[in-house]
Design an enzyme around this catalytic site. Structure first.
Site, PDB file in Angstrom:
ATOM      1  N   SER A 114       5.543   6.241  -8.683  1.00 47.01           N
ATOM      2  CA  SER A 114       5.094   6.038  -7.316  1.00 47.01           C
ATOM      3  C   SER A 114       3.951   5.014  -7.229  1.00 47.01           C
ATOM      4  O   SER A 114       4.139   3.844  -7.510  1.00 47.01           O
ATOM      5  CB  SER A 114       4.684   7.393  -6.721  1.00 47.01           C
ATOM      6  OG  SER A 114       4.457   7.319  -5.337  1.00 47.01           O
TER       7      SER A 114
ATOM      8  N   ASP B  44       4.465  -8.701 -10.869  1.00 50.05           N
ATOM      9  CA  ASP B  44       5.068  -9.659  -9.939  1.00 50.05           C
ATOM     10  C   ASP B  44       4.195 -10.887  -9.704  1.00 50.05           C
ATOM     11  O   ASP B  44       4.702 -11.991  -9.472  1.00 50.05           O
ATOM     12  CB  ASP B  44       5.366  -8.983  -8.598  1.00 50.05           C
ATOM     13  CG  ASP B  44       6.627  -8.120  -8.653  1.00 50.05           C
ATOM     14  OD1 ASP B  44       7.281  -8.117  -9.712  1.00 50.05           O
ATOM     15  OD2 ASP B  44       6.939  -7.448  -7.656  1.00 50.05           O
TER      16      ASP B  44
ATOM     17  N   LYS C  80      10.263   5.737  -8.970  1.00 49.59           N
ATOM     18  CA  LYS C  80      10.151   6.403  -7.667  1.00 49.59           C
ATOM     19  C   LYS C  80       9.686   5.367  -6.637  1.00 49.59           C
ATOM     20  O   LYS C  80       8.510   5.051  -6.552  1.00 49.59           O
ATOM     21  CB  LYS C  80       9.170   7.572  -7.714  1.00 49.59           C
ATOM     22  CG  LYS C  80       9.001   8.282  -6.359  1.00 49.59           C
ATOM     23  CD  LYS C  80       7.990   9.417  -6.453  1.00 49.59           C
ATOM     24  CE  LYS C  80       7.781  10.086  -5.104  1.00 49.59           C
ATOM     25  NZ  LYS C  80       7.080   9.253  -4.124  1.00 49.59           N
TER      26      LYS C  80
END
Length: 550
Positions: A292, A303, A317
């Site tokens: 999460s 990223d 998740k």
């Protein structure tokens, strides 16, 4: 004329579509009302005619839980009695004593004390068995949760009657309850002269503030590189994930986007504050239990090519929960959206909306995962958690280690060791001597524990298959000889796997003296993920190549 006809037909189609939508909506509301009426009627009949008394609260809670279980594990109902636990989970605060209580062989044992809490200050010790709380014999009261009895209003005292190792008679310990703050960062410190380390275990309220404070403290101690440990972090509050990401990326950078059924709730979240540091080399440690919010932070770092990820693929998740208030002080935490990290990928690994024939939720196949790109153009994939840049094989405990741990023998010996040794060296330096390890082996010799190795399991499967396919008579002598040769010996295994058992013992013993910090510092010399991080920081050319996708 033709144009006019097309417009009329188009308008008619829209009206029909609108009508169908309204019809479907009304139809669904009717089905909900009809089934609620059936449920209420059934419950009334059950309460009136069932042979035994029916507990309404328990029955309804059971039915609600079963209903929500068919959706996903994160949509939960909190009854009025559970609200305090819910608030603790989100805020990290509760009124109590600051001790972790575990159940072992029908005994309530103090498994850990939190530093600076009333439990530690009162003289309570790890390993104490709690037999009474304010005179209530908790063994005789199976309906009572000991942890809830320990909670109460700040400033009130609770009297514990405990059995302590090395003492014949139980003793009374009085603890004054206070506000206990569970920390998100149980440990931070310097690994060497230039590498700092922050262990982030939760994303409860104030997680961002705690990480910032730890970062500033380490910077003041000369930190030039950082290891951020997100292993075993189950996630938590979305705003804290955004705040922590903002430490490493500039203001205005997108952190996460949420998309769900209620389009008005769809939102893109960006970093709101100036970054603390956009240049310092960062390594993030992840494992299969990083979930999460922990995946948002690790995904953002990856990223934007802001740091290197080391460890194992994260849990996967990619779902967002929203808490909705219900009647009579109850609440529901409901999954309302999926989240997407800056590359555009959603890392949700399990498809709860399309279940298998047996009702289980299926994992998204690797062949169905879509490729995305980081800021520097490195390929990353959706649908299966966040994959580290450097994957380290997870350490699997041996059957011997699992048995000694599950039976509580590692813990019990640490309690004994603490009783016999008033002090030890600092956790980073503490090591068992050969004589002390042999003392453990001797102590464990008459204790009840056993295990089956994987080889023994495989031989059992082979024997069963041989009998089923009528080959057993031909190979039974070879099987018998092989089973005899491979049958484990506890004494031999204690020698073979000595390094692993010693590491477990040293960590557990260190925690007796230095609590969570001791357990963490004791692992520094043997942690394979941490070793890989320090090795990479020693080769900054390789670090830069990874971030450039070379």
């Amino acid at each position: 004329m033709k144009l006019r006809k097309k417009i009329i037909l188009g308008a008619s189609a829209l009206l029909v579509a609108g009508g169908l939508t309204a019809y479907k909506q009304d139809d669904r509301f009717f089905e909900i009302a009809r089934n609620l009426d059936i449920y209420a009627t059934m419950f009334k009949e059950l309460n009136m005619y069932y042979v035994d008394e029916v507990n309404p609260n328990r029955m309804v809670k059971t039915s609600i839980d079963a209903m929500l279980k068919s959706l996903d594990p994160y949509t939960n109902f909190y009854a009025e009695d559970d609200i305090e636990d819910y608030m603790t989970m989100t805020t990290g605060r509760y009124n109590g004593i600051g001790a972790m209580i575990g159940s072992r062989q029908d005994k309530s044992i103090v498994m850990m004390l939190y530093e600076g809490t009333p439990a530690e200050k009162s003289g309570l010790q790890i390993g104490d068995e709690i037999v009474k709380i304010d005179g209530v014999d908790i063994k005789a009261r199976r309906d009572v949760d000991p942890s809830k009895l320990l909670r109460g209003q700040t400033g009130t005292a609770v009297k514990l009657t405990v059995k302590r190792f090395g003492q014949k008679d139980p003793i009374d310990v009085s603890v004054m309850r206070d506000v206990v703050k569970m920390t998100n960062v149980p440990y931070h410190g310097m690994l060497n002269d230039e590498v700092g380390y922050i262990d982030l275990k939760d994303f409860m309220a104030a997680a961002g503030r705690e990480v910032r404070a730890a970062y500033q403290d380490l910077k003041g101690k000369g930190m030039k590189k950082l290891v951020l440990d997100l292993r075993e972090n189950p996630g938590g509050l979305l705003d804290q994930a955004i705040d922590i990401s903002n430490i490493f990326i500039p203001r205005g950078s997108e952190v996460v986007t949420t998309k769900g059924k209620v389009t008005e709730w769809n939102k893109s979240y960006a970093a709101l504050s100036p970054a603390l540091d956009t240049d310092m080399p960062v390594i993030v440690l992840t494992n299969n239990h990083s979930a999460s919010a922990a995946e948002i932070v690790s995904g953002v770092i990856q990223d934007y090519d802001r740091g290197v990820l080391i460890g194992q693929r994260t849990y996967g998740k990619g779902l967002v929960q929203t808490t909705r208030p219900l009647s009579f002080g109850t609440r529901m935490k409901i999954t309302t959206a999926k989240y997407y990290i800056p590359s555009g990928r959603c890392i949700q690994a399990i498809d709860y909306s399309h279940r298998n024939a047996d009702g289980s939720a299926g994992k998204i196949a690797d062949s169905l995962r879509t490729a995305f790109k980081t800021k520097a153009g490195r390929p990353v994939f959706d649908g299966g958690g966040v994959t580290p840049d450097i994957e380290i094989e997870a350490v699997t405990p041996t059957p011997l280690a699992q048995s000694l741990t599950s039976k509580g023998l590692i813990f019990d010996y640490a309690v004994k060791y603490h009783h016999d040794h008033p002090t030890i060296k600092p956790a980073r330096e503490f090591r068992l001597t050969d004589a002390e390890y042999q003392d453990f082996v001797k102590w464990a010799g008459d204790k009840e524990y056993d295990y089956t190795t994987q080889v023994e399991k495989d031989l059992g499967t082979l024997e069963a298959s041989a009998k089923k396919e009528k080959y057993f008579d031909q190979i039974q002598d070879q099987l018998k000889a092989l089973k005899s040769k491979m049958s484990h010996s506890k004494d031999a295994d204690m020698k073979t796997f000595q390094a692993e058992i010693r590491t477990l013992l040293e960590g557990e013993i260190a925690s007796q003296y230095y609590f969570q910090k001791g357990l963490k510092e004791s692992s520094f010399g043997t942690d394979p993920d941490l070793k890989a991080a320090l090795k990479l920081f020693g080769d900054m050319a390789r670090y830069e190549k990874i971030l450039k996708g070379k």
